[in-house]
Structures are given as C-alpha cells and as structure tokens.
Design an enzyme around this catalytic site. Structure first.
Site, PDB file in Angstrom:
ATOM      1  N   SER A  40      44.196  15.086  82.178  1.00 49.42           N
ATOM      2  CA  SER A  40      43.901  13.817  81.494  1.00 49.42           C
ATOM      3  C   SER A  40      45.481  13.339  81.400  1.00 49.42           C
ATOM      4  O   SER A  40      46.026  13.522  80.148  1.00 49.42           O
ATOM      5  CB  SER A  40      43.383  14.411  80.138  1.00 49.42           C
ATOM      6  OG  SER A  40      44.244  15.293  79.273  1.00 49.42           O
ATOM      7  N   HIS A 153      38.768  19.427  80.727  1.00 49.72           N
ATOM      8  CA  HIS A 153      39.147  20.651  81.280  1.00 49.72           C
ATOM      9  C   HIS A 153      38.019  21.650  81.373  1.00 49.72           C
ATOM     10  O   HIS A 153      37.897  22.726  81.580  1.00 49.72           O
ATOM     11  CB  HIS A 153      40.134  21.109  80.177  1.00 49.72           C
ATOM     12  CG  HIS A 153      41.401  20.514  80.124  1.00 49.72           C
ATOM     13  ND1 HIS A 153      42.507  20.688  79.300  1.00 49.72           N
ATOM     14  CD2 HIS A 153      41.891  19.407  81.038  1.00 49.72           C
ATOM     15  CE1 HIS A 153      43.490  19.991  79.554  1.00 49.72           C
ATOM     16  NE2 HIS A 153      43.057  19.260  80.339  1.00 49.72           N
ATOM     17  N   GLN A 161      39.267  17.826  73.638  1.00 51.98           N
ATOM     18  CA  GLN A 161      39.480  18.683  74.875  1.00 51.98           C
ATOM     19  C   GLN A 161      39.867  20.028  74.325  1.00 51.98           C
ATOM     20  O   GLN A 161      39.726  20.829  75.244  1.00 51.98           O
ATOM     21  CB  GLN A 161      40.639  17.984  75.372  1.00 51.98           C
ATOM     22  CG  GLN A 161      41.082  18.462  76.592  1.00 51.98           C
ATOM     23  CD  GLN A 161      42.300  17.748  77.267  1.00 51.98           C
ATOM     24  OE1 GLN A 161      41.909  16.655  77.864  1.00 51.98           O
ATOM     25  NE2 GLN A 161      43.608  17.877  77.032  1.00 51.98           N
ATOM     26  N   GLU A 162      40.535  20.225  73.261  1.00 48.73           N
ATOM     27  CA  GLU A 162      41.243  21.293  72.874  1.00 48.73           C
ATOM     28  C   GLU A 162      40.974  21.776  71.519  1.00 48.73           C
ATOM     29  O   GLU A 162      41.280  21.075  70.727  1.00 48.73           O
ATOM     30  CB  GLU A 162      42.789  21.433  73.286  1.00 48.73           C
ATOM     31  CG  GLU A 162      42.865  21.074  74.897  1.00 48.73           C
ATOM     32  CD  GLU A 162      44.495  20.901  74.962  1.00 48.73           C
ATOM     33  OE1 GLU A 162      45.265  21.520  74.425  1.00 48.73           O
ATOM     34  OE2 GLU A 162      44.716  20.252  76.197  1.00 48.73           O
ATOM     35  N   GLU A 203      42.143  25.810  81.071  1.00 45.42           N
ATOM     36  CA  GLU A 203      43.261  26.390  80.158  1.00 45.42           C
ATOM     37  C   GLU A 203      42.838  27.787  79.640  1.00 45.42           C
ATOM     38  O   GLU A 203      43.715  28.343  78.742  1.00 45.42           O
ATOM     39  CB  GLU A 203      43.757  25.580  79.099  1.00 45.42           C
ATOM     40  CG  GLU A 203      44.432  24.216  79.930  1.00 45.42           C
ATOM     41  CD  GLU A 203      44.985  23.342  78.978  1.00 45.42           C
ATOM     42  OE1 GLU A 203      44.958  23.590  77.516  1.00 45.42           O
ATOM     43  OE2 GLU A 203      45.623  22.166  79.160  1.00 45.42           O
ATOM     44  N   ASP A 240      43.442  19.169  69.900  1.00 43.00           N
ATOM     45  CA  ASP A 240      43.636  18.120  70.797  1.00 43.00           C
ATOM     46  C   ASP A 240      42.538  17.386  71.361  1.00 43.00           C
ATOM     47  O   ASP A 240      41.918  17.662  72.387  1.00 43.00           O
ATOM     48  CB  ASP A 240      44.525  18.314  72.273  1.00 43.00           C
ATOM     49  CG  ASP A 240      45.082  17.527  72.887  1.00 43.00           C
ATOM     50  OD1 ASP A 240      44.674  16.078  72.551  1.00 43.00           O
ATOM     51  OD2 ASP A 240      45.537  17.704  74.071  1.00 43.00           O
ATOM     52  N   GLU A 283      47.085  16.534  68.087  1.00 38.29           N
ATOM     53  CA  GLU A 283      47.480  16.011  69.243  1.00 38.29           C
ATOM     54  C   GLU A 283      46.675  14.789  69.731  1.00 38.29           C
ATOM     55  O   GLU A 283      45.302  14.978  69.731  1.00 38.29           O
ATOM     56  CB  GLU A 283      47.702  16.864  70.425  1.00 38.29           C
ATOM     57  CG  GLU A 283      48.541  16.280  71.322  1.00 38.29           C
ATOM     58  CD  GLU A 283      48.468  17.409  72.703  1.00 38.29           C
ATOM     59  OE1 GLU A 283      48.829  18.808  72.193  1.00 38.29           O
ATOM     60  OE2 GLU A 283      48.356  17.372  73.611  1.00 38.29           O
ATOM     61  N   ASP A 310      50.999  12.692  72.551  1.00 33.11           N
ATOM     62  CA  ASP A 310      51.257  13.057  74.033  1.00 33.11           C
ATOM     63  C   ASP A 310      51.106  12.134  74.948  1.00 33.11           C
ATOM     64  O   ASP A 310      52.155  11.333  75.419  1.00 33.11           O
ATOM     65  CB  ASP A 310      49.960  14.184  74.355  1.00 33.11           C
ATOM     66  CG  ASP A 310      49.902  14.687  75.803  1.00 33.11           C
ATOM     67  OD1 ASP A 310      50.750  14.167  76.633  1.00 33.11           O
ATOM     68  OD2 ASP A 310      48.729  15.206  75.987  1.00 33.11           O
ATOM     69  N   LYS A 335      56.211  17.451  77.791  1.00 28.69           N
ATOM     70  CA  LYS A 335      55.733  18.045  79.184  1.00 28.69           C
ATOM     71  C   LYS A 335      56.763  17.546  80.194  1.00 28.69           C
ATOM     72  O   LYS A 335      56.707  16.414  80.732  1.00 28.69           O
ATOM     73  CB  LYS A 335      54.550  17.578  79.581  1.00 28.69           C
ATOM     74  CG  LYS A 335      53.035  18.052  78.688  1.00 28.69           C
ATOM     75  CD  LYS A 335      52.000  16.942  78.904  1.00 28.69           C
ATOM     76  CE  LYS A 335      50.763  17.673  78.301  1.00 28.69           C
ATOM     77  NZ  LYS A 335      49.472  16.529  78.325  1.00 28.69           N
ATOM     78  N   HIS A 363      52.778  22.988  78.499  1.00 33.37           N
ATOM     79  CA  HIS A 363      52.296  23.341  79.924  1.00 33.37           C
ATOM     80  C   HIS A 363      51.194  22.016  80.481  1.00 33.37           C
ATOM     81  O   HIS A 363      51.178  21.217  79.651  1.00 33.37           O
ATOM     82  CB  HIS A 363      51.272  24.401  79.952  1.00 33.37           C
ATOM     83  CG  HIS A 363      49.781  24.372  79.290  1.00 33.37           C
ATOM     84  ND1 HIS A 363      48.828  25.300  79.286  1.00 33.37           N
ATOM     85  CD2 HIS A 363      49.772  23.542  78.117  1.00 33.37           C
ATOM     86  CE1 HIS A 363      47.822  24.816  78.891  1.00 33.37           C
ATOM     87  NE2 HIS A 363      48.354  24.050  78.079  1.00 33.37           N
ATOM     88  N   ARG A 364      50.767  21.880  81.712  1.00 35.39           N
ATOM     89  CA  ARG A 364      49.736  21.025  81.822  1.00 35.39           C
ATOM     90  C   ARG A 364      48.394  21.745  82.341  1.00 35.39           C
ATOM     91  O   ARG A 364      48.559  23.200  82.525  1.00 35.39           O
ATOM     92  CB  ARG A 364      50.051  20.359  83.175  1.00 35.39           C
ATOM     93  CG  ARG A 364      51.276  19.606  83.063  1.00 35.39           C
ATOM     94  CD  ARG A 364      51.378  18.698  81.895  1.00 35.39           C
ATOM     95  NE  ARG A 364      50.425  17.573  81.929  1.00 35.39           N
ATOM     96  CZ  ARG A 364      50.392  16.020  82.117  1.00 35.39           C
ATOM     97  NH1 ARG A 364      51.560  15.739  82.556  1.00 35.39           N
ATOM     98  NH2 ARG A 364      49.408  15.402  81.898  1.00 35.39           N
ATOM     99  N   SER A 365      47.285  21.251  82.319  1.00 30.32           N
ATOM    100  CA  SER A 365      46.112  22.031  82.626  1.00 30.32           C
ATOM    101  C   SER A 365      46.255  22.473  84.198  1.00 30.32           C
ATOM    102  O   SER A 365      45.402  23.538  84.415  1.00 30.32           O
ATOM    103  CB  SER A 365      44.708  20.953  82.458  1.00 30.32           C
ATOM    104  OG  SER A 365      44.733  19.754  83.187  1.00 30.32           O
ATOM    105  N   LYS A 386      52.755  24.979  73.555  1.00 30.13           N
ATOM    106  CA  LYS A 386      51.092  25.015  73.788  1.00 30.13           C
ATOM    107  C   LYS A 386      51.129  25.298  75.314  1.00 30.13           C
ATOM    108  O   LYS A 386      51.417  24.645  76.304  1.00 30.13           O
ATOM    109  CB  LYS A 386      50.764  23.477  73.386  1.00 30.13           C
ATOM    110  CG  LYS A 386      49.298  23.314  74.225  1.00 30.13           C
ATOM    111  CD  LYS A 386      48.861  21.927  73.711  1.00 30.13           C
ATOM    112  CE  LYS A 386      48.629  20.965  74.776  1.00 30.13           C
ATOM    113  NZ  LYS A 386      47.604  20.214  74.637  1.00 30.13           N
TER     114      LYS A 386
END
Ligand code: PGA
Ligand code: ZN
Length: 426
Positions: A40, A153, A161-162, A203, A240, A283, A310, A335, A363-365, A386
């Site tokens: 994303s 994800h 998403q999170e 993730e 997020d 986020e 982000d 990131k 991190h990234r996914s 994160k």
C-alpha cells in the site's frame, strides 16, 4: 574506503524478488543489506525499479536495479570513504539525477546506502545502532504489533489495514515481546472459539473474516483483558487504516462494510473509535490527497491521539516540512525505502524531532531477514517501531534483534514506554 560493491536478486517475504547488496571495504570489513517493498505504497515514494519483463517473476524482477548497482553505482562509490555516508549517498543521488531515484532505482540506492553503513560499523567493530547513534543510543522502542491484518495485506473484508497492540506498560523490551506474544496467542484461541480462521496475513497478524473496525478492536481488547493486562495502561491500541487505499472521488469507500463515508463522516467515525477504545495512535487516518481532512482531524484529535503520517509524508523531508507548516499530523512513520538513502532518512527524523513530531521506525509489508530497522530505531532514539506481528520470521527477526541489543546494552538500556507515544506518565 569502499573496495567492492555487489548486488544480487533475492526473494522477499511475499516471494517477490528484491535487491540485496554487499559492500566490502579495503580492510575486508563487510556490510550486507536487503531492501523491503510495500503493497500500500504512497504516491510520492521514491521509485522502486522493477523490470516489467513478463518472462521473469511476472514482471517483478529487479535485474535492472541490480545491474544499476553492479554496472553504475559500484564504479561511482568505489574508493569513497564508507564513514562519509553523506558523500556516498549524495554521489548516488547525483548519479541518478531524477529527484525520485527513478533512473537507478531507490531499491538499488538503498541497498548500497545501508550496506555501506553496516560495513563502516563493522570496520569500527561497533554494532550498527552504536555506529549510527553514538554512545547515547540506548532507548529501546515500544513495538507496535500488528495482530489483526486487513486491507491490502489480507483477503478478508476488513477495510482497515492494521490493528496493533503496543505494550507501553512493559519494563523492558523483552517484556514487551512477552506481553505481545501472550496476547497474540489468547487472540488466536478466541478466534478459533468463534469459528474464525487463524491463518495470517502479510505482516503475520490474523486475518479473520470480520467486517468492521469495531469487531476487530473488540477481539483485541478482549484478548488483552483475558491475558491479564489492562487495555490503555499496560497495552494500548494502534490502528493503521491506510486510508489512501480506500479514498476515491473525495469519498472513503468502505467496501467491506458496504458503506461510503464523506471525509467528515470518516473523521467522525475515527473520533468515535478513539472515544470508545483505548486507541493511542492512528497512522494514515486520512488519505494522502485529503489534506483538508488531515488538517481538520489533526486539530480535532491531535491533542489526545498520536496521528502518524505515512503516505502523506513518504519519509520525505520536504513533504514533512510542508505538513508541519500546514498542521498535518503530529508524528511520522519512517520507512527507509520510501526515500532511498540513510542520509535522507536521518535528516527526516531530525526535522521531525525538531518540530516536536514523534517518529515511528517501520518495516514494509514485503520484508526480508534483514534487521537494519531494529538498529535504526535504537540509533535514532525514536522510541517506537512498527514491525508486524508475533509470527513470520521476517517480522520476529526485528524483535529478536532488539532483544539482543537490549541484552548488550545491559543496565544502560532504557525501554521507551508510554511517553514515547506522547502519552503522559500514568
Ligand atoms: P506497506 O504497508 O508496506 O504495504 O506500504 C505498510 C503501511 O501502510 O504502513
Ligand atoms: Zn501505513
């Protein structure tokens, strides 16, 4: 000085190709770094170069970026002092010449940049966090652990998403990991009992067939309580929504829920969640292109919730400065591959800190076994990281590295705790 630079194509946590770079110095010191990749992504991120050759990896090959390192960047940086990170990075930025790193690829440049820092650290026989952060680098970050995955994800209907837990009440980083792991397993049991799948998303969090954020937060809060922790005090909630992903035509389109919300209704909904649950941080609450929405939400919730940019900032110092000026967010997600060099990453962190914005290393996914961001979280003293859930080695590798750093620092180590999120002492 840098003696040899070699790049290769390896595989990331989603089975997609990515770039890995080795940098060797004249004294034989070695640095190796692998580059992560998002799903994303923000529209203004530095360009990740892919081959678009359908004959290899469905077009996702990174041979062009690998060749850029081996055939162009290597020549330009060989002979440079690895300790002079700024010169190495600016040499590559000028060589690329595009402003977005689209010619050589941000994935090519980042691999060289991080591997250079790691080689220089090795030459000094210093761990990376100490080499980059100096003797003051001893703050262990609060982990934001993504235990329910949705959005881009996972293939469940969750629009957001999170859904993360942050063990702010832990005494040490190792204890934060234990608390997170315990809640993760309680949640697993509860999901099974409710007839849900406990397969995990990109993730490492569960991806149950839930439709609304309320349902997900209810599961998470219950898991925290059943494990014996106090929501909001021992463990706080972080979300997020990745709102850019479902913002179209000035509307937030919740396809999982089956409703559309105007920016004002979307903000109202987020405010309701903050009122109803111990959510300390959100986020990308608003989309990267919804600047009015971001400004309004920051004015409305910014004094009681960490609002982390982000997609809206993309770790880009120029975008961050504009956001600070416009009253957007009070925190930034960092990131390394969004901007493409260590020097620019550290400049963005410094600008955020000067403006009183909190910083979350991320991190990234799509990740690898590389743990550089764990060291960078300690090096910058940002106090928050994160890096996914309590499963998948691509996620737990970062937590395990932080456990090692905490052990190495011994009595010097300090766990960031609740103040890292801008929360007052309890
Ligand atoms: P990404 O997601 O790495 O897929 O972009 C992470 C995030 O949105 O924070
Ligand atoms: Zn995000």
């Amino acid at each position: 000085a840098i003696r040899r630079v070699v790049a290769r194509e390896i595989i990331d946590s989603r089975g997609n190709p990515t770039v890995e770079v080795d940098v060797e110095l004249g004294d034989g010191s070695l640095g190796r770094a692998a580059v992560p990749s998002g799903a994303s992504t923000g529209a203004r991120e530095a360009v990740e170069l892919r081959d678009s050759d359908p004959a290899r990896f469905h077009g996702k090959g990174v041979r062009r970026a690998v060749d850029a390192v081996n055939e162009t960047v290597a020549d330009a940086v060989t002979g440079l002092d690895a300790e002079d990170q700024a010169t190495v990075d600016h040499t590559m930025i000028e060589l690329d010449g595009t402003g977005t790193k689209s010619r050589l690829g941000a994935n090519a440049l980042l691999g060289v940049s991080l591997a250079t820092a790691k080689a220089a650290a090795a030459a000094h026989r210093l761990p990376l966090y100490r080499y980059v952060g100096g003797v003051d680098a001893r703050l262990l970050p609060v982990p934001m652990m993504n235990i329910v995955n949705g959005g881009a994800h996972a293939d469940n209907p969750l629009d957001f998403q999170e859904f993360m837990i942050a063990p702010i009440g832990a005494a040490t980083f190792a204890e934060a990991v234990r608390m997170g792991s315990e809640v993760f397993h309680t949640l697993r049991g509860n999901l099974i009992a409710a007839g849900h799948s406990v397969n995990v998303g990109d993730e490492g969090g569960f991806a149950p067939d839930l439709r609304t954020a309320d349902e997900a937060l209810d599961f998470v809060v219950r898991a925290i309580e059943q494990t014996g922790y106090k929501p909001g005090t021992d463990i706080t909630l972080v979300m997020d929504p990745a709102s850019s992903e479902f913002f179209h035509d000035e509307t937030y389109d919740y396809t999982g829920e089956g409703i559309r919300r105007t920016p004002a209704e979307h903000a109202d909904y987020l405010a309701t969640l903050v009122d109803s649950y111990p959510v300390a941080s959100i986020e990308d609450p608003m989309a990267e292109d919804d600047h009015d929405g971001w400004r309004d939400l920051t004015a409305r919730l910014g004094n009681r919730c960490q609002l982390t940019g982000d997609d809206v900032f993309c770790t880009n110092e120029t975008l961050l400065r504009a956001g600070i000026r416009d009253g957007i967010a009070n925190s930034i997600l960092v990131k390394v591959n969004q901007i493409g060099t260590l020097t620019e990453t550290l400049a963005t962190v410094a600008t955020a800190h000067r403006a009183g914005y909190t910083v979350v290393m991320s991190h990234r996914s799509g990740e690898t076994e590389d743990t550089t961001i764990a060291d960078l979280a300690v090096a910058t003293g940002c106090g928050q990281i994160k890096t996914g859930s309590l499963s998948r080695a691509d996620r737990t590798a970062k937590y395990n590295q932080l456990v090692r750093i905490e052990e190495e620092l011994g009595t010097q180590a300090r766990y960031a705790g609740r103040e890292a999120l801008g929360l007052r002492r309890s």
